[in-house]
Design a protein around this motif. Structure first.
Motif, PDB file in Angstrom:
ATOM      1  N   PRO A   1      -2.554 -17.072  51.758  1.00 24.65           N
ATOM      2  CA  PRO A   1      -3.636 -17.870  52.357  1.00 24.65           C
ATOM      3  C   PRO A   1      -4.892 -17.009  52.554  1.00 24.65           C
ATOM      4  O   PRO A   1      -4.807 -15.881  53.033  1.00 24.65           O
ATOM      5  N   GLN A   2      -6.024 -17.566  52.178  1.00 25.62           N
ATOM      6  CA  GLN A   2      -7.293 -16.846  52.267  1.00 25.62           C
ATOM      7  C   GLN A   2      -8.226 -17.544  53.248  1.00 25.62           C
ATOM      8  O   GLN A   2      -8.413 -18.753  53.181  1.00 25.62           O
ATOM      9  N   PRO A   3      -8.834 -16.759  54.141  1.00 25.28           N
ATOM     10  CA  PRO A   3      -9.829 -17.346  55.043  1.00 25.28           C
ATOM     11  C   PRO A   3     -11.117 -17.614  54.277  1.00 25.28           C
ATOM     12  O   PRO A   3     -11.287 -17.118  53.155  1.00 25.28           O
ATOM     13  N   PRO A   4     -12.042 -18.351  54.855  1.00 22.62           N
ATOM     14  CA  PRO A   4     -13.354 -18.488  54.216  1.00 22.62           C
ATOM     15  C   PRO A   4     -13.972 -17.097  54.006  1.00 22.62           C
ATOM     16  O   PRO A   4     -13.704 -16.155  54.764  1.00 22.62           O
ATOM     17  N   TYR A   5     -14.805 -16.981  52.994  1.00 22.40           N
ATOM     18  CA  TYR A   5     -15.347 -15.679  52.614  1.00 22.40           C
ATOM     19  C   TYR A   5     -16.129 -15.025  53.748  1.00 22.40           C
ATOM     20  O   TYR A   5     -16.062 -13.809  53.918  1.00 22.40           O
ATOM     21  N   ASP A   6     -16.836 -15.807  54.552  1.00 17.99           N
ATOM     22  CA  ASP A   6     -17.599 -15.198  55.647  1.00 17.99           C
ATOM     23  C   ASP A   6     -16.684 -14.565  56.690  1.00 17.99           C
ATOM     24  O   ASP A   6     -17.011 -13.519  57.257  1.00 17.99           O
ATOM     25  N   ILE A   7     -15.525 -15.147  56.921  1.00 20.69           N
ATOM     26  CA  ILE A   7     -14.565 -14.531  57.840  1.00 20.69           C
ATOM     27  C   ILE A   7     -13.989 -13.262  57.221  1.00 20.69           C
ATOM     28  O   ILE A   7     -13.810 -12.250  57.901  1.00 20.69           O
ATOM     29  N   TYR A   8     -13.708 -13.314  55.936  1.00 19.82           N
ATOM     30  CA  TYR A   8     -13.250 -12.103  55.242  1.00 19.82           C
ATOM     31  C   TYR A   8     -14.277 -10.985  55.391  1.00 19.82           C
ATOM     32  O   TYR A   8     -13.929  -9.855  55.727  1.00 19.82           O
TER      33      TYR A   8
ATOM     34  N   ASN B   1     -16.576 -15.243  66.787  1.00 20.73           N
ATOM     35  CA  ASN B   1     -17.568 -15.744  65.823  1.00 20.73           C
ATOM     36  C   ASN B   1     -17.286 -17.126  65.251  1.00 20.73           C
ATOM     37  O   ASN B   1     -18.208 -17.756  64.723  1.00 20.73           O
ATOM     38  N   TYR B   2     -16.037 -17.590  65.318  1.00 18.14           N
ATOM     39  CA  TYR B   2     -15.699 -18.818  64.593  1.00 18.14           C
ATOM     40  C   TYR B   2     -14.938 -19.844  65.420  1.00 18.14           C
ATOM     41  O   TYR B   2     -14.625 -20.921  64.927  1.00 18.14           O
ATOM     42  N   GLY B   3     -14.591 -19.523  66.643  1.00 15.78           N
ATOM     43  CA  GLY B   3     -13.876 -20.478  67.478  1.00 15.78           C
ATOM     44  C   GLY B   3     -12.387 -20.230  67.492  1.00 15.78           C
ATOM     45  O   GLY B   3     -11.900 -19.194  67.056  1.00 15.78           O
ATOM     46  N   SER B   4     -11.659 -21.214  67.966  1.00 18.91           N
ATOM     47  CA  SER B   4     -10.231 -21.033  68.217  1.00 18.91           C
ATOM     48  C   SER B   4      -9.331 -21.379  67.033  1.00 18.91           C
ATOM     49  O   SER B   4      -8.109 -21.309  67.145  1.00 18.91           O
ATOM     50  N   SER B   5      -9.924 -21.752  65.910  1.00 17.12           N
ATOM     51  CA  SER B   5      -9.108 -22.098  64.744  1.00 17.12           C
ATOM     52  C   SER B   5      -9.742 -21.531  63.481  1.00 17.12           C
ATOM     53  O   SER B   5     -10.902 -21.124  63.465  1.00 17.12           O
ATOM     54  N   ILE B   6      -8.945 -21.525  62.439  1.00 20.22           N
ATOM     55  CA  ILE B   6      -9.383 -20.997  61.154  1.00 20.22           C
ATOM     56  C   ILE B   6      -8.807 -21.875  60.051  1.00 20.22           C
ATOM     57  O   ILE B   6      -7.632 -22.258  60.096  1.00 20.22           O
ATOM     58  N   GLN B   7      -9.633 -22.207  59.081  1.00 18.69           N
ATOM     59  CA  GLN B   7      -9.170 -22.980  57.929  1.00 18.69           C
ATOM     60  C   GLN B   7      -8.952 -22.007  56.781  1.00 18.69           C
ATOM     61  O   GLN B   7      -9.846 -21.230  56.440  1.00 18.69           O
ATOM     62  N   VAL B   8      -7.768 -22.033  56.203  1.00 20.27           N
ATOM     63  CA  VAL B   8      -7.449 -21.153  55.086  1.00 20.27           C
ATOM     64  C   VAL B   8      -7.165 -21.994  53.846  1.00 20.27           C
ATOM     65  O   VAL B   8      -6.813 -23.164  53.945  1.00 20.27           O
ATOM     66  N   SER B   9      -7.334 -21.370  52.707  1.00 20.20           N
ATOM     67  CA  SER B   9      -7.030 -22.051  51.443  1.00 20.20           C
ATOM     68  C   SER B   9      -6.084 -21.175  50.630  1.00 20.20           C
ATOM     69  O   SER B   9      -6.069 -19.953  50.777  1.00 20.20           O
ATOM     70  N   TYR B  10      -5.308 -21.830  49.804  1.00 14.28           N
ATOM     71  CA  TYR B  10      -4.386 -21.119  48.925  1.00 14.28           C
ATOM     72  C   TYR B  10      -3.911 -22.075  47.844  1.00 14.28           C
ATOM     73  O   TYR B  10      -4.076 -23.295  47.953  1.00 14.28           O
ATOM     74  N   LEU B  11      -3.326 -21.511  46.823  1.00 13.93           N
ATOM     75  CA  LEU B  11      -2.749 -22.311  45.758  1.00 13.93           C
ATOM     76  C   LEU B  11      -1.237 -22.297  45.873  1.00 13.93           C
ATOM     77  O   LEU B  11      -0.635 -21.252  46.129  1.00 13.93           O
TER      78      LEU B  11
ATOM     79  N   SER C   1      -4.491 -22.552  64.406  1.00  6.90           N
ATOM     80  CA  SER C   1      -5.015 -21.836  65.563  1.00  6.90           C
ATOM     81  C   SER C   1      -5.003 -20.355  65.181  1.00  6.90           C
ATOM     82  O   SER C   1      -4.297 -19.953  64.243  1.00  6.90           O
ATOM     83  N   ILE C   2      -5.757 -19.547  65.877  1.00  4.60           N
ATOM     84  CA  ILE C   2      -5.775 -18.119  65.556  1.00  4.60           C
ATOM     85  C   ILE C   2      -4.372 -17.537  65.683  1.00  4.60           C
ATOM     86  O   ILE C   2      -3.917 -16.794  64.806  1.00  4.60           O
ATOM     87  N   ASP C   3      -3.668 -17.882  66.746  1.00  6.48           N
ATOM     88  CA  ASP C   3      -2.321 -17.354  66.944  1.00  6.48           C
ATOM     89  C   ASP C   3      -1.379 -17.771  65.818  1.00  6.48           C
ATOM     90  O   ASP C   3      -0.580 -16.958  65.332  1.00  6.48           O
ATOM     91  N   ASP C   4      -1.452 -19.029  65.398  1.00  6.61           N
ATOM     92  CA  ASP C   4      -0.595 -19.486  64.302  1.00  6.61           C
ATOM     93  C   ASP C   4      -0.960 -18.802  62.990  1.00  6.61           C
ATOM     94  O   ASP C   4      -0.077 -18.487  62.177  1.00  6.61           O
ATOM     95  N   TYR C   5      -2.238 -18.564  62.766  1.00  2.00           N
ATOM     96  CA  TYR C   5      -2.672 -17.848  61.555  1.00  2.00           C
ATOM     97  C   TYR C   5      -2.107 -16.432  61.547  1.00  2.00           C
ATOM     98  O   TYR C   5      -1.565 -15.974  60.529  1.00  2.00           O
TER      99      TYR C   5
END
Length: 120
Positions: A3-10, A101-111, A65-69
Motif C-alpha cells: 500500500p502506498q500513501p499519496p505522494y505528498d505524504i511520502y 499535516n493530514y489529519g487522523s486518517s490516510i488513504q492508500v492505494s495499491y494493486l 486511521s493512522i493507527d490501522d495504517y
C-alpha cells in the motif's frame, strides 16, 4: 502490492524513512507496481514451467486511521525485519507527520493481482 500513501505524504515522511529505514524509502507508484506485476508473470513464462498465462489486476484505494495504517505496515515483511527500536521510532515519526499535516486518517492505494498459468 505494498500500500502506498499519496505522494505528498511520502515526500513529507521521506526524511524519517531515510534516517530510520532507508531501504523502505522507495515510492512505488501505480506504474512501478504494474511493471513489477507484469515482470512476475513474465518470469513464470520464462521459467519454461508454465504456459497460457492469465493475468488480471485491480486498483484499490482504502482509507485507514493512522493507527490501522501503521498496524498494516507492521504486518509487512520489510517492516517486520527492522530492529524493534527503529521500527517503533519510524512508526512514531510517521504518526506525527500524518497527524500533524493530514489529519487522523490516510488513504492508500495499491494493486491487487492474480496470475494463473497452466503447468507444462
Amino acid at each position: 502490492m505494498t500500500p502506498q500513501p499519496p505522494y505528498d505524504i511520502y515526500q513529507a515522511s521521506r526524511e524519517v524513512y531515510q534516517a530510520l529505514a532507508p531501504s523502505l524509502a522507495r515510492y512505488e507508484d501505480k506504474k512501478i507496481q504494474e511493471e513489477s506485476l507484469r515482470g512476475l508473470g513474465q518470469n513464470m513464462l520464462d521459467s519454461g514451467l508454465f504456459k497460457d498465462l492469465a493475468y488480471e489486476q485491480l486498483a484499490n484505494e482504502v482509507t485507514y486511521s493512522i493507527d490501522d495504517y501503521l498496524t498494516l505496515l507492521n504486518t509487512l515483511s520489510s517492516y517486520k525485519v527492522l530492529e524493534p527500536q527503529k521500527r517503533n521510532a519510524l512508526f512514531e515519526g510517521l504518526w506525527e507527520i500524518i497527524d500533524k499535516n493530514y489529519g487522523s486518517s490516510i488513504q492508500v492505494s495499491y494493486l491487487s493481482a492474480f496470475h494463473i498459468a497452466q503447468k507444462k
